[in-house]
Scaffold this motif. Structure first.
Motif, PDB file in Angstrom:
ATOM      1  N   LEU A   1       0.350   0.864 -48.200  1.00  0.00           N
ATOM      2  CA  LEU A   1       1.334   1.051 -47.131  1.00  0.00           C
ATOM      3  C   LEU A   1       1.017   0.176 -45.923  1.00  0.00           C
ATOM      4  N   VAL A   2       2.016  -0.563 -45.490  1.00  0.00           N
ATOM      5  CA  VAL A   2       1.915  -1.401 -44.288  1.00  0.00           C
ATOM      6  C   VAL A   2       3.085  -1.076 -43.375  1.00  0.00           C
ATOM      7  N   LEU A   3       2.801  -0.913 -42.087  1.00  0.00           N
ATOM      8  CA  LEU A   3       3.848  -0.728 -41.082  1.00  0.00           C
ATOM      9  C   LEU A   3       3.589  -1.722 -39.965  1.00  0.00           C
ATOM     10  N   THR A   4       4.563  -2.581 -39.722  1.00  0.00           N
ATOM     11  CA  THR A   4       4.426  -3.630 -38.719  1.00  0.00           C
ATOM     12  C   THR A   4       5.580  -3.550 -37.733  1.00  0.00           C
ATOM     13  N   TYR A   5       5.260  -3.598 -36.448  1.00  0.00           N
ATOM     14  CA  TYR A   5       6.263  -3.670 -35.398  1.00  0.00           C
ATOM     15  C   TYR A   5       6.285  -5.084 -34.832  1.00  0.00           C
ATOM     16  N   SER A   6       7.432  -5.485 -34.331  1.00  0.00           N
ATOM     17  CA  SER A   6       7.550  -6.790 -33.693  1.00  0.00           C
ATOM     18  C   SER A   6       7.762  -6.611 -32.201  1.00  0.00           C
ATOM     19  N   ASN A   7       7.101  -7.435 -31.419  1.00  0.00           N
ATOM     20  CA  ASN A   7       7.350  -7.467 -29.980  1.00  0.00           C
ATOM     21  C   ASN A   7       7.304  -8.905 -29.498  1.00  0.00           C
ATOM     22  N   GLU A   8       7.403  -9.099 -28.182  1.00  0.00           N
ATOM     23  CA  GLU A   8       7.478 -10.454 -27.651  1.00  0.00           C
ATOM     24  C   GLU A   8       6.223 -11.258 -27.955  1.00  0.00           C
ATOM     25  N   ALA A   9       5.092 -10.587 -28.096  1.00  0.00           N
ATOM     26  CA  ALA A   9       3.836 -11.285 -28.370  1.00  0.00           C
ATOM     27  C   ALA A   9       3.645 -11.584 -29.849  1.00  0.00           C
ATOM     28  N   GLY A  10       4.555 -11.052 -30.686  1.00  0.00           N
ATOM     29  CA  GLY A  10       4.434 -11.266 -32.120  1.00  0.00           C
ATOM     30  C   GLY A  10       4.282  -9.956 -32.863  1.00  0.00           C
ATOM     31  N   PRO A  11       4.101 -10.009 -34.177  1.00  0.00           N
ATOM     32  CA  PRO A  11       3.995  -8.786 -34.984  1.00  0.00           C
ATOM     33  C   PRO A  11       2.700  -8.018 -34.708  1.00  0.00           C
ATOM     34  N   VAL A  12       2.826  -6.679 -34.715  1.00  0.00           N
ATOM     35  CA  VAL A  12       1.672  -5.799 -34.539  1.00  0.00           C
ATOM     36  C   VAL A  12       1.582  -4.925 -35.780  1.00  0.00           C
ATOM     37  N   GLU A  13       0.474  -5.014 -36.496  1.00  0.00           N
ATOM     38  CA  GLU A  13       0.290  -4.227 -37.712  1.00  0.00           C
ATOM     39  C   GLU A  13      -0.274  -2.865 -37.333  1.00  0.00           C
ATOM     40  N   VAL A  14       0.563  -1.824 -37.418  1.00  0.00           N
ATOM     41  CA  VAL A  14       0.189  -0.477 -37.001  1.00  0.00           C
ATOM     42  C   VAL A  14      -0.565   0.250 -38.110  1.00  0.00           C
ATOM     43  N   LEU A  15      -0.112   0.101 -39.346  1.00  0.00           N
ATOM     44  CA  LEU A  15      -0.786   0.669 -40.514  1.00  0.00           C
ATOM     45  C   LEU A  15      -1.097  -0.467 -41.476  1.00  0.00           C
ATOM     46  N   ARG A  16      -2.333  -0.473 -41.981  1.00  0.00           N
ATOM     47  CA  ARG A  16      -2.784  -1.618 -42.768  1.00  0.00           C
ATOM     48  C   ARG A  16      -3.291  -1.170 -44.134  1.00  0.00           C
ATOM     49  N   ARG A  17      -2.456  -1.368 -45.121  1.00  0.00           N
ATOM     50  CA  ARG A  17      -2.815  -1.126 -46.532  1.00  0.00           C
ATOM     51  C   ARG A  17      -3.411   0.264 -46.751  1.00  0.00           C
ATOM     52  N   ILE A  18      -2.641   1.261 -46.331  1.00  0.00           N
ATOM     53  CA  ILE A  18      -3.053   2.664 -46.481  1.00  0.00           C
ATOM     54  C   ILE A  18      -2.908   3.106 -47.940  1.00  0.00           C
ATOM     55  N   GLU A  19      -3.954   3.718 -48.466  1.00  0.00           N
ATOM     56  CA  GLU A  19      -3.927   4.341 -49.796  1.00  0.00           C
ATOM     57  C   GLU A  19      -4.304   5.811 -49.610  1.00  0.00           C
ATOM     58  N   LEU A  20      -3.392   6.704 -49.984  1.00  0.00           N
ATOM     59  CA  LEU A  20      -3.661   8.131 -49.779  1.00  0.00           C
ATOM     60  C   LEU A  20      -2.870   8.972 -50.768  1.00  0.00           C
ATOM     61  N   ASP A  21      -3.559   9.896 -51.433  1.00  0.00           N
ATOM     62  CA  ASP A  21      -2.924  10.924 -52.255  1.00  0.00           C
ATOM     63  C   ASP A  21      -3.265  12.289 -51.668  1.00  0.00           C
ATOM     64  N   VAL A  22      -2.271  13.157 -51.584  1.00  0.00           N
ATOM     65  CA  VAL A  22      -2.475  14.533 -51.130  1.00  0.00           C
ATOM     66  C   VAL A  22      -1.921  15.460 -52.204  1.00  0.00           C
ATOM     67  N   ARG A  23      -2.763  16.343 -52.707  1.00  0.00           N
ATOM     68  CA  ARG A  23      -2.343  17.254 -53.771  1.00  0.00           C
ATOM     69  C   ARG A  23      -1.395  18.326 -53.249  1.00  0.00           C
ATOM     70  N   ARG A  24      -0.629  18.894 -54.152  1.00  0.00           N
ATOM     71  CA  ARG A  24       0.279  19.984 -53.802  1.00  0.00           C
ATOM     72  C   ARG A  24      -0.530  21.205 -53.349  1.00  0.00           C
ATOM     73  N   GLY A  25      -0.131  21.785 -52.224  1.00  0.00           N
ATOM     74  CA  GLY A  25      -0.807  22.947 -51.686  1.00  0.00           C
ATOM     75  C   GLY A  25      -2.054  22.634 -50.888  1.00  0.00           C
ATOM     76  N   GLU A  26      -2.412  21.372 -50.773  1.00  0.00           N
ATOM     77  CA  GLU A  26      -3.616  20.983 -50.031  1.00  0.00           C
ATOM     78  C   GLU A  26      -3.348  21.035 -48.526  1.00  0.00           C
ATOM     79  N   THR A  27      -4.388  21.306 -47.746  1.00  0.00           N
ATOM     80  CA  THR A  27      -4.301  21.242 -46.290  1.00  0.00           C
ATOM     81  C   THR A  27      -5.190  20.099 -45.818  1.00  0.00           C
ATOM     82  N   VAL A  28      -4.595  19.140 -45.134  1.00  0.00           N
ATOM     83  CA  VAL A  28      -5.288  17.917 -44.748  1.00  0.00           C
ATOM     84  C   VAL A  28      -5.139  17.700 -43.246  1.00  0.00           C
TER      85      VAL A  28
END
Length: 243
Positions: free
Chosen positions: A11-38
């Motif tokens: 997962l990647v989330l990038t925002y753009s602004n006047e200074a250029g792109p800002v990478e907010v989330l960088r190659r996130i890998e995450l699994d959450v099981r059903r019923g889990e509390t995280v």
């Protein structure tokens, strides 16, 4: 093998602004099981709230995949995404986000009405009773204390019996005693409904109430594990009615 409730892949989330792109989330890998509390922890600006917004379908990932309850959110248009969110995801924010011109009952009934429930007001009243506010059905947000407003927000999130609850600093605007009562109530509802919980918090003791803690820094997951047995099991939640 059972599909996880949450699967974030590259997962990647990038925002753009006047200074250029800002990478907010960088190659996130995450699994959450059903019923889990995280719990999700990390410094301000680390990407915690952005990750939650992507899980909720309120932000579109720049790249990668977001799977929630077996559904790829990237494959849904805005209308389908709104329906999916309304049926399966509950969201609780720090700032309550209640509609000031609607009573407590009407605020809780809104997502049920949007889901086409004919018993929207009956279900809303029942859920408000569960959170100890059956005597406040006709009161408006401005007539309620902060703890009562957050309990209305909890009732709204749980009224549709969501499979996933996303909570972003749900006690951030409450005093310590009131916040503790709201958290006890939140965990009681999660346990009662078997809901998967992702909880963003800056409070280490609250983070340890969850079975697993994920730590973010600079848009990346830097630690992802289960609380050690030495830390002890979280206390059994009890229904609170005094917040």
């Amino acid at each position: 093998m059972t599909e996880p409730m949450i699967r974030l892949n590259d997962l990647v989330l990038t925002y753009s602004n006047e200074a250029g792109p800002v990478e907010v989330l960088r190659r996130i890998e995450l699994d959450v099981r059903r019923g889990e509390t995280v719990s999700v922890v990390g410094p301000s600006g680390s990407g915690k709230s952005s990750m939650m917004m992507v899980m909720a379908g309120l932000e579109r990932a720049t790249s990668g995949t977001v799977g929630i309850d077996g559904t790829d959110l990237g494959g849904l248009d805005e209308d389908a995404l709104a329906r999916f969110r309304g049926e399966r995801i509950g969201i609780v924010f720090q700032d309550f986000h209640l509609i000031p011109t609607m009573s407590a009952l009407e605020n809780v009934a809104v997502p049920l009405e949007l889901a086409g429930r004919r018993d929207a007001f009956e279900q809303a009243a029942e859920t408000l009773q569960q959170v100890g506010l059956d005597h406040r059905l006709t009161h408006y947000p401005g007539q309620l204390s902060g703890g009562e407003q957050q309990r209305v927000a909890l009732a709204r999130a749980f009224a549709v019996q969501p499979r996933l609850l996303l909570a972003d600093e749900p006690t951030g605007n409450l005093d310590g005693n009131t916040g503790e009562k709201v958290i006890e109530l939140l965990f009681d509802l999660v346990t009662h409904q078997g809901t998967t919980l992702v909880l963003i918090t800056h409070d280490p003791s609250l983070a340890q109430r969850c079975s697993r803690t994920v730590r973010l820094a600079d848009g990346q997951i830097v630690d992802d594990g289960t609380i050690s047995a030495a830390a002890g099991e979280p206390p059994e939640p009890q229904l609170a009615t005094g917040a």
